[in-house]
Design a protein around this motif. Structure first.
Motif, PDB file in Angstrom:
ATOM      1  N   CYS A 167       0.687  -1.108   0.145  1.00 49.97           N
ATOM      2  CA  CYS A 167      -0.064   0.116   0.152  1.00 49.97           C
ATOM      3  C   CYS A 167       0.840   1.051   0.076  1.00 49.97           C
ATOM      4  CB  CYS A 167      -0.892   0.220   1.266  1.00 49.97           C
ATOM      5  SG  CYS A 167      -2.173  -1.071   1.344  1.00 49.97           S
ATOM      6  N   ARG A 172       3.883   3.694  -5.631  1.00 46.76           N
ATOM      7  CA  ARG A 172       2.427   4.042  -5.583  1.00 46.76           C
ATOM      8  C   ARG A 172       2.062   5.052  -5.040  1.00 46.76           C
ATOM      9  NH1 ARG A 172      -2.068   1.583  -2.330  1.00 46.76           N
ATOM     10  NH2 ARG A 172      -3.788   2.124  -3.520  1.00 46.76           N
ATOM     11  N   ILE A 173       2.667   5.754  -4.208  1.00 45.44           N
ATOM     12  CA  ILE A 173       2.282   7.170  -3.488  1.00 45.44           C
ATOM     13  C   ILE A 173       2.691   8.185  -4.457  1.00 45.44           C
ATOM     14  CG2 ILE A 173       2.673   8.843  -1.561  1.00 45.44           C
ATOM     15  CD1 ILE A 173       1.371   6.119  -0.666  1.00 45.44           C
ATOM     16  N   GLU A 237      -4.673   5.494  11.836  1.00 49.72           N
ATOM     17  CA  GLU A 237      -3.143   5.526  11.555  1.00 49.72           C
ATOM     18  C   GLU A 237      -2.451   4.331  11.505  1.00 49.72           C
ATOM     19  OE1 GLU A 237      -1.477   7.383   9.788  1.00 49.72           O
ATOM     20  OE2 GLU A 237      -0.248   8.678  10.979  1.00 49.72           O
ATOM     21  N   PRO A 238      -2.056   3.755  10.112  1.00 52.80           N
ATOM     22  CA  PRO A 238      -2.638   4.426   8.958  1.00 52.80           C
ATOM     23  C   PRO A 238      -3.434   3.203   8.320  1.00 52.80           C
ATOM     24  CG  PRO A 238      -0.598   2.947   8.696  1.00 52.80           C
ATOM     25  CD  PRO A 238      -1.067   2.861  10.175  1.00 52.80           C
ATOM     26  N   VAL A 239      -4.048   3.476   7.087  1.00 49.01           N
ATOM     27  CA  VAL A 239      -4.962   2.838   6.486  1.00 49.01           C
ATOM     28  C   VAL A 239      -4.180   2.607   5.099  1.00 49.01           C
ATOM     29  CG1 VAL A 239      -7.247   2.735   5.126  1.00 49.01           C
ATOM     30  CG2 VAL A 239      -6.945   3.936   7.546  1.00 49.01           C
ATOM     31  N   GLY A 240      -4.575   1.438   4.425  1.00 46.20           N
ATOM     32  CA  GLY A 240      -4.022   1.206   2.948  1.00 46.20           C
ATOM     33  C   GLY A 240      -4.805   0.184   2.291  1.00 46.20           C
ATOM     34  N   THR A 241      -4.920   0.327   0.965  1.00 49.03           N
ATOM     35  CA  THR A 241      -5.631  -0.710   0.114  1.00 49.03           C
ATOM     36  C   THR A 241      -4.477  -0.974  -0.953  1.00 49.03           C
ATOM     37  OG1 THR A 241      -7.859   0.062   0.598  1.00 49.03           O
ATOM     38  CG2 THR A 241      -7.505  -1.476  -1.419  1.00 49.03           C
ATOM     39  N   ARG A 247     -10.385   1.029  -4.943  1.00 50.16           N
ATOM     40  CA  ARG A 247     -11.454   1.594  -5.573  1.00 50.16           C
ATOM     41  C   ARG A 247     -12.857   0.869  -5.581  1.00 50.16           C
ATOM     42  NH1 ARG A 247     -10.377   6.747  -9.696  1.00 50.16           N
ATOM     43  NH2 ARG A 247     -12.118   7.480  -8.216  1.00 50.16           N
ATOM     44  N   ARG A 248     -12.843  -0.308  -4.853  1.00 43.86           N
ATOM     45  CA  ARG A 248     -14.054  -1.058  -4.529  1.00 43.86           C
ATOM     46  C   ARG A 248     -14.682  -0.902  -3.097  1.00 43.86           C
ATOM     47  NH1 ARG A 248     -10.854  -6.522  -6.527  1.00 43.86           N
ATOM     48  NH2 ARG A 248      -9.893  -5.556  -8.428  1.00 43.86           N
ATOM     49  N   LEU A 250     -13.126  -0.787  -0.193  1.00 41.02           N
ATOM     50  CA  LEU A 250     -12.661  -1.768   0.735  1.00 41.02           C
ATOM     51  C   LEU A 250     -12.073  -0.960   1.930  1.00 41.02           C
ATOM     52  CD1 LEU A 250     -10.227  -4.459  -0.855  1.00 41.02           C
ATOM     53  CD2 LEU A 250     -12.135  -4.637   0.940  1.00 41.02           C
ATOM     54  N   ALA A 251     -11.389   0.190   1.659  1.00 39.92           N
ATOM     55  CA  ALA A 251     -10.863   1.080   2.727  1.00 39.92           C
ATOM     56  C   ALA A 251     -12.045   1.832   3.582  1.00 39.92           C
ATOM     57  CB  ALA A 251     -10.138   2.367   2.291  1.00 39.92           C
ATOM     58  N   ARG A 252     -13.139   2.101   2.749  1.00 36.91           N
ATOM     59  CA  ARG A 252     -14.284   2.683   3.673  1.00 36.91           C
ATOM     60  C   ARG A 252     -15.051   1.613   4.302  1.00 36.91           C
ATOM     61  NH1 ARG A 252     -17.086   6.270  -0.464  1.00 36.91           N
ATOM     62  NH2 ARG A 252     -15.616   8.464   0.067  1.00 36.91           N
ATOM     63  N   VAL A 282      -7.148  11.744  -2.318  1.00 35.67           N
ATOM     64  CA  VAL A 282      -7.866  10.669  -1.996  1.00 35.67           C
ATOM     65  C   VAL A 282      -8.137  10.170  -0.436  1.00 35.67           C
ATOM     66  CG1 VAL A 282      -8.047   8.175  -2.463  1.00 35.67           C
ATOM     67  CG2 VAL A 282      -7.267   9.833  -4.239  1.00 35.67           C
ATOM     68  N   PRO A 283      -7.087  10.127   0.480  1.00 36.80           N
ATOM     69  CA  PRO A 283      -7.581   9.923   1.674  1.00 36.80           C
ATOM     70  C   PRO A 283      -8.572  10.782   2.371  1.00 36.80           C
ATOM     71  CG  PRO A 283      -5.113   9.844   1.266  1.00 36.80           C
ATOM     72  CD  PRO A 283      -5.550  10.449   0.164  1.00 36.80           C
ATOM     73  N   TYR A 287     -12.407   9.610   3.910  1.00 36.34           N
ATOM     74  CA  TYR A 287     -12.815   9.714   5.450  1.00 36.34           C
ATOM     75  C   TYR A 287     -14.108  10.761   5.372  1.00 36.34           C
ATOM     76  CZ  TYR A 287      -8.054   8.080   6.399  1.00 36.34           C
ATOM     77  OH  TYR A 287      -6.980   6.972   6.478  1.00 36.34           O
TER      78      TYR A 287
HETATM   79  C1  LIG Z   1      -6.433   6.110   0.170  1.00 36.37           C
HETATM   80  C2  LIG Z   1      -6.601   4.413  -0.135  1.00 36.37           C
HETATM   81  C3  LIG Z   1      -6.553   3.850   1.369  1.00 36.37           C
HETATM   82  C4  LIG Z   1      -8.111   4.219  -0.453  1.00 36.37           C
HETATM   83  O1  LIG Z   1      -8.289   2.843  -0.582  1.00 36.37           O
HETATM   84  P1  LIG Z   1      -9.537   2.338  -1.591  1.00 36.37           P
HETATM   85  O2  LIG Z   1     -10.127   1.007  -0.847  1.00 36.37           O
HETATM   86  O3  LIG Z   1      -9.344   2.449  -2.709  1.00 36.37           O
HETATM   87  O4  LIG Z   1     -10.681   3.349  -1.095  1.00 36.37           O
HETATM   88  P2  LIG Z   1     -12.408   3.231  -1.374  1.00 36.37           P
HETATM   89  O5  LIG Z   1     -12.320   2.288  -2.627  1.00 36.37           O
HETATM   90  O6  LIG Z   1     -13.045   2.988  -0.158  1.00 36.37           O
HETATM   91  O7  LIG Z   1     -12.772   4.760  -1.743  1.00 36.37           O
HETATM   92  C5  LIG Z   1     -12.858   5.715  -1.156  1.00 36.37           C
HETATM   93  C6  LIG Z   1     -12.896   6.892  -1.837  1.00 36.37           C
HETATM   94  O8  LIG Z   1     -11.657   7.532  -2.287  1.00 36.37           O
HETATM   95  C7  LIG Z   1     -11.866   7.489  -3.797  1.00 36.37           C
HETATM   96  N1  LIG Z   1     -10.717   6.998  -4.584  1.00 36.37           N
HETATM   97  C8  LIG Z   1      -9.981   5.870  -4.372  1.00 36.37           C
HETATM   98  N2  LIG Z   1      -9.071   5.503  -5.123  1.00 36.37           N
HETATM   99  C9  LIG Z   1      -8.933   6.758  -5.732  1.00 36.37           C
HETATM  100  C10 LIG Z   1      -8.101   7.207  -6.822  1.00 36.37           C
HETATM  101  N3  LIG Z   1      -6.954   6.581  -7.074  1.00 36.37           N
HETATM  102  N4  LIG Z   1      -8.386   8.377  -7.253  1.00 36.37           N
HETATM  103  C11 LIG Z   1      -9.282   9.092  -7.109  1.00 36.37           C
HETATM  104  N5  LIG Z   1     -10.133   8.721  -5.977  1.00 36.37           N
HETATM  105  C12 LIG Z   1     -10.082   7.499  -5.430  1.00 36.37           C
HETATM  106  C13 LIG Z   1     -13.121   6.511  -3.892  1.00 36.37           C
HETATM  107  O9  LIG Z   1     -13.711   7.032  -5.336  1.00 36.37           O
HETATM  108  C14 LIG Z   1     -14.008   6.893  -2.864  1.00 36.37           C
HETATM  109  O10 LIG Z   1     -14.966   8.217  -2.995  1.00 36.37           O
HETATM  110  P3  LIG Z   1     -16.008   8.456  -3.554  1.00 36.37           P
HETATM  111  O11 LIG Z   1     -16.752   7.342  -3.046  1.00 36.37           O
HETATM  112  O12 LIG Z   1     -16.404   9.844  -2.915  1.00 36.37           O
HETATM  113  O13 LIG Z   1     -16.041   8.471  -5.031  1.00 36.37           O
HETATM  114  C15 LIG Z   1      -5.589   3.783  -0.887  1.00 36.37           C
HETATM  115  O14 LIG Z   1      -5.810   4.754  -2.137  1.00 36.37           O
HETATM  116  C16 LIG Z   1      -4.320   3.703  -0.482  1.00 36.37           C
HETATM  117  O15 LIG Z   1      -3.843   2.958   0.286  1.00 36.37           O
HETATM  118  N6  LIG Z   1      -3.505   4.649  -0.747  1.00 36.37           N
HETATM  119  C17 LIG Z   1      -2.209   4.997  -0.119  1.00 36.37           C
HETATM  120  C18 LIG Z   1      -1.864   4.900   1.152  1.00 36.37           C
HETATM  121  C19 LIG Z   1      -2.722   6.104   1.885  1.00 36.37           C
HETATM  122  O16 LIG Z   1      -2.695   7.312   1.468  1.00 36.37           O
HETATM  123  N7  LIG Z   1      -3.635   5.693   2.961  1.00 36.37           N
HETATM  124  C20 LIG Z   1      -4.409   6.932   3.612  1.00 36.37           C
HETATM  125  C21 LIG Z   1      -3.822   7.605   4.369  1.00 36.37           C
HETATM  126  S1  LIG Z   1      -3.743   7.103   5.989  1.00 36.37           S
END
Ligand SMILES: CC(C)(COP(=O)(O)OP(=O)(O)OC[C@H]1O[C@@H](n2cnc3c(N)ncnc32)[C@H](O)[C@@H]1OP(=O)(O)O)[C@@H](O)C(=O)NCCC(=O)NCCS
Length: 304
Positions: A167, A172-173, A237-241, A247-248, A250-252, A282-283, A287
Motif C-alpha cells: 500500500c 504507488r504514493i 493511522e495508517p490505512v491502506g488498500t 476503488r472497490r 474496501l478502505a471505507r 484521496v485519503p 474519510y
Molecule cells: C487511500 C486508500 C486507502 C483508498 O483505498 P480504497 O480501498 O481504494 O478506497 P475506497 O474504495 O474505499 O474509496 C474511498 C474514496 O476514495 C476514492 N478513491 C480511491 N482511490 C482513488 C483514486 N486513485 N483516485 C481518485 N479517487 C479515489 C473513491 O472513489 C472513494 O470516493 P467516492 O466514494 O467519494 O467516489 C488507498 O488509495 C491507499 O492505500 N493509498 C495509499 C496509502 C494512503 O494514502 N492511505 C491513507 C492515508 S492513512
C-alpha cells in the motif's frame, strides 16, 4: 525511546486531548515505532515534570540548505511565557526551522509569529472528526463481495507487513500524488521490526488492527485504529488498500469496521489527519465519505 519517556509523552498528550490538538496518543505511539518512516530525531527536548511539552528535531542532511524540521507538542494550558521560552529553546538549537502547529492553538501561533516564523505554504494536514453515537450511516459502506474483514492474527506478521508495504510503496504514493514514476523508487521502509515496535507500544490493541482478506486468502487492505480510553477517541493511522484492489470500497468498509469496534470498546469520537491541501486528495475523500468533517488545520510555520 526509553519506555519511561514514551509513557510520559503518552500521558502528556492524553491529559489534554481535544480533537483540535495536533497529537493523539496514536500519533505518539506510531511515531515512536517509526512506522511513518521518519528517522530517529537528532535532538529531543522535554519541558515540565510531569511533562507539559516535548519536541523532536531533525537536522537537515550535510549538504542540504534546508531548515531543520521539528515536531512540537505543548499542552494548551501552557502559559504564553512558557510557550515563548519553549520556542526560544528550539530556535537556540536550530535558528532555521520548520514546525507543524495546529492553527487552532492560537497562543502557540502567536509565540511563533512573535519570533518571526511565518506560515510557509505547501502541504498541510486537516484534522477530520466524527461522533460515534449513531453509526447507522455506516450501513452504506458494506464489505465488498468476495472479501472479509477481521483482526489480523499474531501469526500473520509477514502478511501484515507485506500489505502495509504494498500500500505504501513510494512508487504507488507517487502515482497518487500525480508525480512521475521511474521504476527506481525504493521499497517501503515498513518492516517486521517496525510492526513489532508498533504492537509493543502500550496503546496498541489487536482488536483494532484490521485486515481485508481477498477470496484467495491474501490481504487486500488494512487499517490500524488507536483507542484512547481517557478521551473516548479513536484515531486511524495508517490505512491502506493494495493497488490491485483499490476503488472497490474496501478502505471505507474497513474504517467503518474500526469505528464499530472502537465504539464497542468505549470510543465516542473518531479522528484522522489526512492531507488537507489538494495535492493528495484521496485519503480526505475516503474519510469525508465516512461522515468525518474538518475541525482543525495543522500547518507548517517556518523561519524561512
Ligand atoms: C487511500 C486508500 C486507502 C483508498 O483505498 P480504497 O480501498 O481504494 O478506497 P475506497 O474504495 O474505499 O474509496 C474511498 C474514496 O476514495 C476514492 N478513491 C480511491 N482511490 C482513488 C483514486 N486513485 N483516485 C481518485 N479517487 C479515489 C473513491 O472513489 C472513494 O470516493 P467516492 O466514494 O467519494 O467516489 C488507498 O488509495 C491507499 O492505500 N493509498 C495509499 C496509502 C494512503 O494514502 N492511505 C491513507 C492515508 S492513512
Amino acid at each position: 525511546m526509553e519506555i519511561a519517556d514514551l509513557a510520559a509523552r503518552l500521558a502528556c498528550v492524553r491529559r489534554t486531548w481535544t480533537p483540535r490538538q495536533r497529537l493523539h496518543v496514536g500519533n505518539v505511539a506510531w511515531a515512536d515505532a517509526h512506522g511513518d518512516g521518519t528517522p530517529v530525531p537528532d535532538i529531543t527536548l522535554a519541558w515540565g515534570d510531569p511533562l507539559t511539552g516535548f519536541a523532536d528535531i531533525w537536522k537537515p542532511s550535510g549538504t542540504d540548505d534546508q531548515p531543520a524540521t521539528a515536531s512540537l507538542h505543548l499542552t494548551p494550558q501552557t502559559t504564553s511565557t512558557r510557550l515563548a521560552a519553549a520556542v526560544d529553546d528550539l530556535l537556540q538549537l536550530t535558528p532555521r526551522i520548520t514546525v507543524d502547529v495546529s492553527r487552532q492553538h492560537t497562543d502557540l501561533v502567536n509565540a511563533l509569529t512573535a519570533r518571526g516564523l511565518r506560515e510557509s505554504g505547501g502541504p498541510w494536514f486537516a484534522q477530520l472528526w466524527r461522533g460515534l453515537t449513531d453509526l447507522s450511516d455506516l450501513a452504506a459502506h458494506p464489505v465488498p463481495d468476495g472479501y472479509s474483514i477481521r483482526p489480523v492474527r499474531p501469526d500473520e506478521l509477514t502478511a501484515r507487513v507485506g500489505i502495509h508495504r504494498r500500500c505504501w510503496a513510494p512508487a504507488r504514493i507517487r502515482t497518487l500524488l500525480s508525480l512521475p514514476v521511474t521504476g527506481a523508487e525504493p521499497g517501503s521502509s515498513y518492516s517486521t521490526d517496525k510492526h513489532h515496535a508498533v504492537t509493543n507500544t502500550p496503546v496498541y490493541r489487536g482488536e483494532l488492527d484490521l485486515v481485508a482478506v481477498a477470496a484467495d486468502g491474501s490481504f487486500a487492505a488494512f487499517g490500524l485504529g488507536w483507542l484512547d480510553v481517557t478521551s473516548g477517541s479513536v484515531l486511524f493511522e495508517p490505512v491502506g488498500t493494495d493497488p490491485a484492489h483499490e476503488r472497490r470500497g474496501l478502505a471505507r468498509a474497513l474504517c467503518a469496521a474500526i469505528l464499530r469496534t472502537a465504539r464497542d470498546l468505549g470510543a465516542t469520537q473518531a479522528v484522522v489527519g489526512p492531507r488537507g491541501d489538494p495535492g493528495y486528495p484521496v485519503p480526505r475523500r475516503l474519510y469525508e465519505g465516512l461522515g468525518m468533517r474538518e475541525v482543525a488545520q495543522f500547518v507548517p510555520f517556518s523561519t524561512g
